[in-house]
Each structure stands twice: as structure tokens, then as C-alpha cells.
Design a protein around this motif. Structure first.
Motif, PDB file in Angstrom:
ATOM      1  N   GLY A 166      64.088  76.041  27.753  1.00  0.00           N
ATOM      2  CA  GLY A 166      65.285  76.379  27.403  1.00  0.00           C
ATOM      3  C   GLY A 166      65.547  77.398  28.454  1.00  0.00           C
ATOM      4  O   GLY A 166      66.733  78.152  28.083  1.00  0.00           O
TER       5      GLY A 166
ATOM      6  N   GLN B 216      66.387  78.653  32.606  1.00  0.00           N
ATOM      7  CA  GLN B 216      66.966  78.183  34.060  1.00  0.00           C
ATOM      8  C   GLN B 216      65.793  78.385  34.928  1.00  0.00           C
ATOM      9  O   GLN B 216      64.762  79.415  34.906  1.00  0.00           O
ATOM     10  N   ASP B 217      65.353  77.381  35.788  1.00  0.00           N
ATOM     11  CA  ASP B 217      64.284  77.169  36.917  1.00  0.00           C
ATOM     12  C   ASP B 217      64.217  78.574  37.735  1.00  0.00           C
ATOM     13  O   ASP B 217      63.249  79.020  37.804  1.00  0.00           O
TER      14      ASP B 217
ATOM     15  N   LEU C 204      61.889  70.986  36.586  1.00  0.00           N
ATOM     16  CA  LEU C 204      62.749  70.718  35.474  1.00  0.00           C
ATOM     17  C   LEU C 204      62.368  70.331  34.195  1.00  0.00           C
ATOM     18  O   LEU C 204      62.920  70.856  33.266  1.00  0.00           O
ATOM     19  N   LYS C 205      60.867  69.893  34.419  1.00  0.00           N
ATOM     20  CA  LYS C 205      60.430  69.702  33.001  1.00  0.00           C
ATOM     21  C   LYS C 205      60.083  71.010  32.189  1.00  0.00           C
ATOM     22  O   LYS C 205      60.428  71.189  30.966  1.00  0.00           O
TER      23      LYS C 205
ATOM     24  N   GLU D 219      61.730  73.738  32.714  1.00  0.00           N
ATOM     25  CA  GLU D 219      63.129  74.303  32.291  1.00  0.00           C
ATOM     26  C   GLU D 219      63.503  73.752  30.843  1.00  0.00           C
ATOM     27  O   GLU D 219      64.146  74.141  29.881  1.00  0.00           O
ATOM     28  N   GLN D 220      63.418  72.166  30.939  1.00  0.00           N
ATOM     29  CA  GLN D 220      63.767  71.717  29.596  1.00  0.00           C
ATOM     30  C   GLN D 220      62.858  72.019  28.315  1.00  0.00           C
ATOM     31  O   GLN D 220      63.426  72.467  27.248  1.00  0.00           O
ATOM     32  N   LEU D 221      61.640  72.165  28.542  1.00  0.00           N
ATOM     33  CA  LEU D 221      60.679  72.471  27.753  1.00  0.00           C
ATOM     34  C   LEU D 221      61.008  74.003  27.024  1.00  0.00           C
ATOM     35  O   LEU D 221      61.171  74.077  25.887  1.00  0.00           O
TER      36      LEU D 221
END
Length: 76
Positions: free
Chosen positions: A53, A55-56, A46-47, A49-51
Motif C-alpha cells: 500500500g 507508492q512504487d 506494482l505487486k 505497491e499493492q502488497l
């Protein structure tokens, strides 16, 4: 090699050390994740993915592949 993960890092001109610092994980761990030698936990995915932008499932496609075993063990 998780190519999409590496490509996203390079696209942003981040080093593995910078990514490690941003995600609060070790640089060695980032390197091993990118090479596919280690699998990240859900929180680490998730980190990333957020970094980035992204999708995992696109960053770690090998972890989300569905394999249906169509062979059976024969009973003797």
C-alpha cells in the motif's frame, strides 16, 4: 539497499519467503530486489505497491531518480 522496501516488510512481520509466495516470485529474487542487486519489472513493482500500500516511487526511489547530465563532450 532499498530500506523502505525492507522496512515495509518488517513492519508487517513478513519473511522474504512469505513475500515471495504472495507475489508469486522467488525468494532469491525478493532478496536481490531488497538489496538493490536486481531491478524489478513494472509488473513486479506494482505487486509490491499493492502488497504494501505504498507508492512504487517510495519503495524504489533509486529507479525514479532523474539525473541531468550537465557535462558535454568537447569537440576537438
Amino acid at each position: 539497499m532499498r530500506q523502505r522496501l525492507v522496512d515495509e516488510r518488517l513492519k508487517r512481520k513478513f519473511t522474504q519467503k512469505q513475500v515471495a509466495e504472495m507475489l508469486d516470485i522467488s525468494e532469491v529474487y525478493v532478496r536481490k530486489i531488497e538489496k538493490g542487486l536486481r531491478n524489478p519489472g513494472r509488473e513486479t513493482m506494482l505487486k509490491f505497491e499493492q502488497l504494501y500500500g505504498v507508492q512504487d516511487r517510495k519503495l524504489f526511489p533509486d529507479l525514479f531518480q532523474v539525473s541531468i547530465d550537465t557535462k558535454r563532450i568537447k569537440v576537438i
